[in-house]
Design a protein around this motif. Structure first.
Motif, mmCIF file in Angstrom:
data_model
loop_
_atom_site.group_PDB
_atom_site.id
_atom_site.type_symbol
_atom_site.label_atom_id
_atom_site.label_comp_id
_atom_site.label_asym_id
_atom_site.label_seq_id
_atom_site.Cartn_x
_atom_site.Cartn_y
_atom_site.Cartn_z
ATOM 1 N N TYR A 55 -7.800 0.535 2.450
ATOM 2 C CA TYR A 55 -8.728 -0.587 2.321
ATOM 3 C C TYR A 55 -10.016 -0.342 3.116
ATOM 4 N N ILE A 56 -11.035 -1.116 2.804
ATOM 5 C CA ILE A 56 -12.371 -0.948 3.353
ATOM 6 C C ILE A 56 -12.402 -1.068 4.871
ATOM 7 N N THR A 57 -11.448 -1.794 5.463
ATOM 8 C CA THR A 57 -11.492 -2.096 6.888
ATOM 9 C C THR A 57 -10.834 -1.021 7.749
ATOM 10 N N ALA A 58 -10.510 0.118 7.174
ATOM 11 C CA ALA A 58 -10.028 1.240 7.980
ATOM 12 C C ALA A 58 -11.075 1.595 9.046
ATOM 13 N N LEU A 59 -10.603 1.957 10.237
ATOM 14 C CA LEU A 59 -11.507 2.478 11.257
ATOM 15 C C LEU A 59 -11.895 3.895 10.867
ATOM 16 N N ILE A 60 -13.204 4.192 10.878
ATOM 17 C CA ILE A 60 -13.663 5.534 10.515
ATOM 18 C C ILE A 60 -14.578 6.091 11.603
ATOM 19 N N ARG A 61 -14.498 7.394 11.784
ATOM 20 C CA ARG A 61 -15.360 8.061 12.766
ATOM 21 C C ARG A 61 -16.774 8.144 12.190
ATOM 22 N N MET B 141 -1.453 -5.217 10.621
ATOM 23 C CA MET B 141 -2.542 -5.682 11.480
ATOM 24 C C MET B 141 -3.815 -6.015 10.713
ATOM 25 N N PHE B 142 -3.767 -5.916 9.378
ATOM 26 C CA PHE B 142 -4.912 -6.308 8.565
ATOM 27 C C PHE B 142 -4.465 -7.365 7.574
ATOM 28 N N PHE B 143 -5.316 -8.383 7.381
ATOM 29 C CA PHE B 143 -4.963 -9.517 6.542
ATOM 30 C C PHE B 143 -6.068 -9.737 5.508
ATOM 31 N N TYR B 144 -5.675 -9.611 4.247
ATOM 32 C CA TYR B 144 -6.601 -9.639 3.110
ATOM 33 C C TYR B 144 -6.478 -10.971 2.389
ATOM 34 N N ARG B 145 -7.571 -11.713 2.393
ATOM 35 C CA ARG B 145 -7.527 -13.068 1.851
ATOM 36 C C ARG B 145 -7.528 -13.080 0.323
ATOM 37 N N LYS B 146 -6.647 -13.898 -0.227
ATOM 38 C CA LYS B 146 -6.656 -14.216 -1.644
ATOM 39 C C LYS B 146 -7.177 -15.644 -1.795
ATOM 40 N N ARG B 147 -8.126 -15.832 -2.694
ATOM 41 C CA ARG B 147 -8.711 -17.152 -2.899
ATOM 42 C C ARG B 147 -8.070 -17.832 -4.108
ATOM 43 N N GLU B 148 -8.563 -19.011 -4.437
ATOM 44 C CA GLU B 148 -7.983 -19.788 -5.533
ATOM 45 C C GLU B 148 -8.059 -19.053 -6.863
ATOM 46 N N ASN B 149 -9.120 -18.248 -7.044
ATOM 47 C CA ASN B 149 -9.250 -17.500 -8.294
ATOM 48 C C ASN B 149 -8.622 -16.115 -8.194
ATOM 49 N N GLU B 150 -7.707 -15.947 -7.205
ATOM 50 C CA GLU B 150 -6.959 -14.709 -7.015
ATOM 51 C C GLU B 150 -7.849 -13.525 -6.660
ATOM 52 N N LEU C 118 0.838 -1.194 0.000
ATOM 53 C CA LEU C 118 0.000 0.000 0.000
ATOM 54 C C LEU C 118 0.878 1.251 0.000
ATOM 55 N N ALA C 119 0.582 2.161 -0.909
ATOM 56 C CA ALA C 119 1.345 3.407 -0.972
ATOM 57 C C ALA C 119 1.049 4.259 0.252
ATOM 58 N N GLU C 120 2.047 5.015 0.688
ATOM 59 C CA GLU C 120 1.805 5.982 1.757
ATOM 60 C C GLU C 120 0.789 7.013 1.264
ATOM 61 N N PHE C 121 -0.072 7.470 2.172
ATOM 62 C CA PHE C 121 -1.141 8.377 1.751
ATOM 63 C C PHE C 121 -0.582 9.704 1.264
ATOM 64 N N SER C 122 -0.960 10.070 0.062
ATOM 65 C CA SER C 122 -0.654 11.362 -0.540
ATOM 66 C C SER C 122 -1.856 11.709 -1.394
ATOM 67 N N LEU C 123 -2.471 12.870 -1.178
ATOM 68 C CA LEU C 123 -3.770 13.147 -1.778
ATOM 69 C C LEU C 123 -3.811 13.020 -3.299
ATOM 70 N N PRO C 124 -2.907 13.659 -4.056
ATOM 71 C CA PRO C 124 -3.011 13.513 -5.521
ATOM 72 C C PRO C 124 -2.923 12.063 -5.989
ATOM 73 N N GLU C 125 -1.989 11.298 -5.393
ATOM 74 C CA GLU C 125 -1.844 9.897 -5.765
ATOM 75 C C GLU C 125 -3.063 9.090 -5.337
ATOM 76 N N PHE C 126 -3.599 9.415 -4.161
ATOM 77 C CA PHE C 126 -4.789 8.721 -3.672
ATOM 78 C C PHE C 126 -5.984 8.948 -4.591
ATOM 79 N N LEU C 127 -6.099 10.150 -5.143
ATOM 80 C CA LEU C 127 -7.199 10.432 -6.058
ATOM 81 C C LEU C 127 -7.066 9.652 -7.362
ATOM 82 N N MET C 128 -5.857 9.234 -7.684
ATOM 83 C CA MET C 128 -5.639 8.432 -8.884
ATOM 84 C C MET C 128 -5.819 6.935 -8.608
ATOM 85 N N GLU C 129 -5.467 6.511 -7.399
ATOM 86 C CA GLU C 129 -5.577 5.089 -7.054
ATOM 87 C C GLU C 129 -5.767 4.948 -5.548
#
Length: 277
Positions: free
Chosen positions: A152-158, A198-207, A137-148
């Motif tokens: 991930y979805i599991t971030a803690l959000i207020r 601290m987050f683990f993202y599962r890859k399945r047989e079909n990637e 995962l790239a370090e957060f930088s706004l212009p780059e983040f807006l491009m990609e």
């Protein structure tokens, strides 16, 4: 471990669809959290396997787990329905085949509690399942983040920031997390990544993971919807439509040159080893 009485409530949202094989590992990772003040809302999204039975078994053993049942729909609608019942100060959306380390919620909450403008907190991550290794995962930088998207979805959000941003967009069928984060950041939400895996993202047989089963056309269409929706914000950050076209054209030219070089190298080797001598 922090005293439960002083811990803010965190609502953990788990949409589930036919993940009987993986769900116990996901639920075990949530129940093992050192931050124990949790409201766990699992949505059975019309499963046809043993997923409902797994949920019932875990709910009978731990009253923090609540089950919602609905007809099958895209996971974003399952999340929206669960969050409508969420009472926590913070939200964590976890797919039903992924998992989090025992201190994940505790450390994310600690960061958010120390800075009231930090509304999105996440950590480094790894793949597991059929593929192991660091998720780069790239370090957060706004212009780059807006491009990609690099969050991930599991971030803690207020939750108050989630509500202010309007929540997940039900009109999207992919990248709904990216769209939400953009909306929150537009409203002034700060972002923090913890430099610990601290987050683990599962890859399945079909990637794939449970949340990564869309066609290329669906991905492209939803990315374009997001760009249109937030066009003013993109322009304000130097990403006008024309600039993106030029950038894409340059990237295409570079790739074309690389492909020509590669083909030339392959042809050279073929001639060297199999050509006439």
């Amino acid at each position: 471990m922090t005293d439960t009485a002083t811990q803010p409530l965190v609502s953990v949202i788990i949409p589930c669809y036919n993940t009987e094989e993986y769900l116990p590992e996901t639920l075990d990772s949530v129940l093992a959290q050192t931050h124990t003040k949790l409201q766990i809302i699992a949505v059975d999204d019309g499963s046809t396997d043993g997923t409902p039975a797994v949920l019932e078994r875990y709910a009978a053993a731990d009253p923090r787990l609540h089950i919602i049942t609905q007809e099958n729909s895209y996971c974003v609608r399952a999340r929206i329905n669960a969050i409508a019942r969420a009472e926590g100060k913070y939200l964590v959306c976890l797919d039903s085949d992924d998992k989090i380390a025992p201190d994940y919620i505790r450390e994310c909450v600690s960061i958010a509690e120390q800075n009231l403008h930090t509304d999105i907190v996440y950590s480094d991550a790894e793949f597991f399942g059929t593929r192991y290794g660091t998720w780069p995962l790239a370090e957060f930088s706004l212009p780059e983040f807006l491009m990609e998207n690099s969050i991930y979805i599991t971030a803690l959000i207020r939750k108050s920031a989630y509500d202010k941003a309007g929540g997940f967009d039900p009109n999207l069928t992919f990248f709904e997390d990216w769209d939400l984060f953009i909306s929150m950041i537009k409203n002034g939400s700060g972002v923090h990544k913890i430099g610990k895996t601290m987050f683990f993202y599962r890859k399945r047989e079909n990637e794939t993971s449970v949340n990564n089963l869309s066609s290329g056309e669906t991905v492209s269409d939803n990315a374009f919807k997001i760009y249109q929706k937030h066009y003013g914000f993109y322009k304000a950050n130097g990403l006008s439509y024309l600039r993106l076209l030029y950038t894409a054209a340059d990237a295409h030219k570079k790739q074309k040159k690389e492909n020509l070089k590669r083909r030339g190298r392959i042809q050279y080797l073929l001639n060297k080893w199999f050509g006439k001598r």
